[in-house]
Scaffold this active site. Structure first.
Site, PDB file in Angstrom:
ATOM      1  N   VAL A  37      95.414 -10.035  35.636  1.00 47.15           N
ATOM      2  CA  VAL A  37      94.891  -9.803  34.287  1.00 47.15           C
ATOM      3  C   VAL A  37      94.778  -8.309  34.007  1.00 47.15           C
ATOM      4  CG1 VAL A  37      93.621 -11.970  34.306  1.00 47.15           C
ATOM      5  CG2 VAL A  37      92.482  -9.873  35.055  1.00 47.15           C
ATOM      6  N   LEU A  61     104.006  -5.038  37.638  1.00 46.94           N
ATOM      7  CA  LEU A  61     103.617  -4.522  36.325  1.00 46.94           C
ATOM      8  C   LEU A  61     102.130  -4.202  36.278  1.00 46.94           C
ATOM      9  CD1 LEU A  61     105.685  -6.951  34.074  1.00 46.94           C
ATOM     10  CD2 LEU A  61     106.099  -4.497  34.381  1.00 46.94           C
ATOM     11  N   LYS A  62     101.319  -5.020  36.933  1.00 45.76           N
ATOM     12  CA  LYS A  62      99.869  -4.804  36.878  1.00 45.76           C
ATOM     13  C   LYS A  62      99.466  -3.487  37.531  1.00 45.76           C
ATOM     14  CE  LYS A  62      95.519  -5.099  36.422  1.00 45.76           C
ATOM     15  NZ  LYS A  62      94.629  -6.012  37.109  1.00 45.76           N
ATOM     16  N   VAL A  63     100.025  -3.170  38.700  1.00 42.27           N
ATOM     17  CA  VAL A  63      99.629  -1.911  39.332  1.00 42.27           C
ATOM     18  C   VAL A  63     100.124  -0.723  38.515  1.00 42.27           C
ATOM     19  CG1 VAL A  63      99.444  -2.924  41.626  1.00 42.27           C
ATOM     20  CG2 VAL A  63     101.592  -1.850  40.946  1.00 42.27           C
ATOM     21  N   THR A  71     100.156  -0.685  35.196  1.00 36.97           N
ATOM     22  CA  THR A  71      99.189  -0.502  34.109  1.00 36.97           C
ATOM     23  C   THR A  71      97.900   0.131  34.628  1.00 36.97           C
ATOM     24  OG1 THR A  71      98.205  -2.723  34.301  1.00 36.97           O
ATOM     25  CG2 THR A  71     100.129  -2.490  32.881  1.00 36.97           C
TER      26      THR A  71
END
Length: 314
Positions: free
Chosen positions: A117, A166-168, A170
């Protein structure tokens, strides 16, 4: 679907709360029995253990503080994985590790979803956070109704592991923005600017960002409590640096940011709130980077609505 939820900390407690609030059949587990008791009081069932949850539920969600914690939980659940069972990883973790664990689940006939998330604990609390989902399309269709109870914008990003990558990224950008906001506010204070006016000037400008609209308020109020600690920041930006290293990308800002965060940890503690990075500059300048009228905690004023899948431009 019957849902198991493992990990009821800052983020997991809020995500599981959204499921419970929206009438989903939820069983929970955490090493802290008080967290479990609170969710049971809100309407969940006590799941007893990861193994029991995988036996009893259609899908089990993990939201844990480290890849090692996720690996331990998945190892315990594996003997009970079979066709129709789904493991959903909502932790911020290493892409290669989630792919490795996902492959073990697949070998047992189950399916795995990489679904971290993004958007802050205050939005996790209202079901308005964003969720990335990495898995095959058929599995995504199965879990989408569950994800839309926890998040507003759901992005199917492709195969397992893509979401974690992608999360890391962001979180790297968010941390860089936090450090630049700290410097911008301090320089404006030193230059004699009103910090309330400064906040609004940034918010109305091309320099605005999600981090400014949220964390700058906590910096200026003096609370410096964003519900995200420096050890978690270091984990995430370290994972981003690892991706760069693995692909031979020579970064300049990333190593500097890691060292700045390490200095913050040495000063304020390994698990200090990340917004306390402003205090490095306050100590160096003797200035107080505070202003009246700003909140001491973040509240999401966007009304809760059922989430939806985000369409990707092609």
């Amino acid at each position: 679907m019957k849902i198991g939820f493992i990990g009821l900390g800052n983020v997991g407690g809020k995500l599981s709360g959204s499921l419970i609030r929206n009438g989903v059949d939820v069983a929970v587990h955490d090493l802290n029995p008080e967290f479990v008791a609170a969710k049971v009081a809100a309407g969940a069932r006590d799941g007893q253990s990861p193994a029991q949850l995988m036996q009893d539920c259609d899908a089990v969600i993990t939201c844990l503080p480290s890849p090692a914690a996720s690996a331990a939980v998945v190892t315990e659940m594996l003997p009970h994985v079979g066709p129709g069972k789904i493991w959903m990883e909502m932790s911020t973790t290493d892409a290669e590790e989630v792919k490795r664990l996902g492959a073990l689940v697949a070998e047992k006939g189950g399916a795995a979803v990489d679904c971290p998330v993004s958007g802050g604990c205050h939005r996790a609390d209202t079901g308005n956070i964003s969720i990335y989902a990495g898995c095959d399309r058929a599995t995504f269709e199965r879990v989408l109704p569950i994800l839309t109870h926890m998040g507003r914008r759901i992005l199917h990003v492709g195969d397992i592991g893509v979401a974690s990558t992608l999360k890391v990224m962001t979180n790297y950008l968010a941390t860089m923005n936090l450090l630049s906001v700290c410097e911008a506010l301090t320089v404006m204070k030193a230059a004699g600017m009103d910090l309330g006016v400064t906040y609004e000037a940034i918010a109305a400008s091309s320099g605005n960002s999600f981090v400014h609209e949220t964390e700058s308020q906590l910096i200026l109020s003096g609370s410096r409590d964003v519900n995200f600690t420096m050890d978690l920041v270091q984990k995430d930006i370290g994972l981003f640096q690892k991706i760069a290293d693995d692909h031979g990308v020579p970064l300049e800002l990333s190593p500097l940011m890691i060292e700045m965060m390490s200095d913050g940890q040495r000063r304020y503690g390994i698990r200090a709130q990340s917004d306390r990075m402003i205090e490095r500059l306050e100590e160096a300048t003797g200035l107080s980077i505070t202003a009246p009228g700003f909140p001491t905690e973040l509240l999401d004023d966007e009304p809760e609505e059922r989430g939806y899948e985000v369409a990707v431009r092609r």
